[in-house]
Scaffold this active site. Structure first.
Site, PDB file in Angstrom:
ATOM      1  N   GLY A   1       6.022   1.712   3.299  1.00 34.02           N
ATOM      2  CA  GLY A   1       7.465   1.717   3.530  1.00 34.02           C
ATOM      3  C   GLY A   1       8.262   1.149   2.376  1.00 34.02           C
ATOM      4  O   GLY A   1       9.486   0.974   2.492  1.00 34.02           O
ATOM      5  N   LYS A   2       7.603   0.871   1.259  1.00 35.91           N
ATOM      6  CA  LYS A   2       8.275   0.280   0.092  1.00 35.91           C
ATOM      7  C   LYS A   2       9.473   1.100  -0.363  1.00 35.91           C
ATOM      8  O   LYS A   2      10.575   0.575  -0.529  1.00 35.91           O
ATOM      9  CB  LYS A   2       7.315   0.172  -1.095  1.00 35.91           C
ATOM     10  N   SER A   3       9.242   2.378  -0.593  1.00 42.20           N
ATOM     11  CA  SER A   3      10.295   3.230  -1.145  1.00 42.20           C
ATOM     12  C   SER A   3      11.455   3.389  -0.161  1.00 42.20           C
ATOM     13  O   SER A   3      12.620   3.429  -0.570  1.00 42.20           O
ATOM     14  CB  SER A   3       9.733   4.605  -1.522  1.00 42.20           C
TER      15      SER A   3
ATOM     16  N   SER B   1       1.653  -1.449  -7.375  1.00 46.37           N
ATOM     17  CA  SER B   1       1.264  -2.582  -8.245  1.00 46.37           C
ATOM     18  C   SER B   1       0.127  -3.385  -7.616  1.00 46.37           C
ATOM     19  O   SER B   1       0.326  -4.521  -7.201  1.00 46.37           O
ATOM     20  CB  SER B   1       2.468  -3.468  -8.569  1.00 46.37           C
TER      21      SER B   1
ATOM     22  N   LEU C   1       0.823  -1.206   0.000  1.00 46.13           N
ATOM     23  CA  LEU C   1       0.000   0.000   0.000  1.00 46.13           C
ATOM     24  C   LEU C   1       0.858   1.257   0.000  1.00 46.13           C
ATOM     25  O   LEU C   1       2.037   1.228   0.363  1.00 46.13           O
ATOM     26  CB  LEU C   1      -0.904   0.013   1.238  1.00 46.13           C
ATOM     27  N   SER C   2       0.249   2.371  -0.369  1.00 47.94           N
ATOM     28  CA  SER C   2       0.913   3.659  -0.240  1.00 47.94           C
ATOM     29  C   SER C   2       1.252   3.890   1.222  1.00 47.94           C
ATOM     30  O   SER C   2       0.427   3.636   2.110  1.00 47.94           O
ATOM     31  CB  SER C   2      -0.019   4.773  -0.742  1.00 47.94           C
ATOM     32  N   ALA C   3       2.486   4.336   1.498  1.00 50.28           N
ATOM     33  CA  ALA C   3       2.990   4.601   2.854  1.00 50.28           C
ATOM     34  C   ALA C   3       3.304   3.329   3.633  1.00 50.28           C
ATOM     35  O   ALA C   3       3.498   3.368   4.845  1.00 50.28           O
ATOM     36  CB  ALA C   3       2.021   5.473   3.650  1.00 50.28           C
TER      37      ALA C   3
END
Length: 206
Positions: free
Chosen positions: A38-40, A107, A34-36
């Site tokens: 922590g992926k990036s 994605s 999900l957005s936020a």
């Protein structure tokens, strides 16, 4: 679609490229969540870790890509699918070049992630595609909300948002190679988990 084209294979094999680098083989590390979630942040730390080990790695970030390659795409389902299709193709090129390609994209659709995987597994030779599910609860993502997107959704300023809107579901990976419990795992520990997997699978050397 272009028709008057011919694929021109090179004389350098994938194995030959990897042999020059010695300490690694090409692979795509596909971070989804999900957005936020922590992926990036994890992707950035992972790229730095790999480079500091003297390995060839490059990060493709969901937001950054939309400033260039995918700046013509919006956020409709069709555009999201095309966004991921292009990234699947680009990450394949990086992996084939014997680089470790770290991608960070929501994605949300399982079919799109599977398409990216099949691009790698059907390649000759097959290239490693490692799906990494950065699994943060919606409550935790809303608590972090570094871009203020969740707050805008709750105010009605954003009408369609992944994981909240009915028309924008997030389809959780069922069998990711790596599962990161982002509510409980630090960025440092997440990188350690991924690095351990890469060493265990022989993608990088210890």
């Amino acid at each position: 679609m272009a028709t008057n084209i011919t694929f021109h294979p090179g004389n350098v094999t994938h194995a030959e490229r990897c042999s020059f680098l010695r300490a690694q083989t090409g692979a795509t590390l596909w971070l989804t969540g999900l957005s936020a979630s922590g992926k990036s942040t994890i992707a950035t730390a992972l790229e730095q870790y790999l480079l500091h080990r003297g390995l060839h790695a490059y990060r493709l970030d969901g937001d950054n890509i939309r400033f260039g390659l995918n700046k013509d795409l919006g956020f409709s389902q069709k555009d999201r699918e095309e966004n991921i299709r292009r990234i699947g193709e680009v990450s394949l090129l990086f992996a084939d070049s014997a680089s470790l390609c770290v991608t960070s994209f929501i994605s949300p659709y399982a079919a799109d992630r599977e398409l990216a995987r099949k691009l790698h597994t059907s390649h000759k030779p097959a290239l490693p595609f490692i799906e990494i599910f950065v699994d943060a609860s919606l409550a935790e993502c809303e608590r972090r909300d570094p871009k203020g997107l969740y707050a805008k959704v709750r105010k009605g300023e954003i009408k369609s948002f992944t994981g909240i809107s009915e028309d924008a579901p997030y389809e959780r990976p069922q069998k990711p190679e790596i599962h990161i419990d982002a509510d409980k795992t630090s960025v440092e520990d997440a990188v350690k988990v991924i690095a351990h997997y890469l060493i265990e699978k022989g993608i990088i050397k210890a």
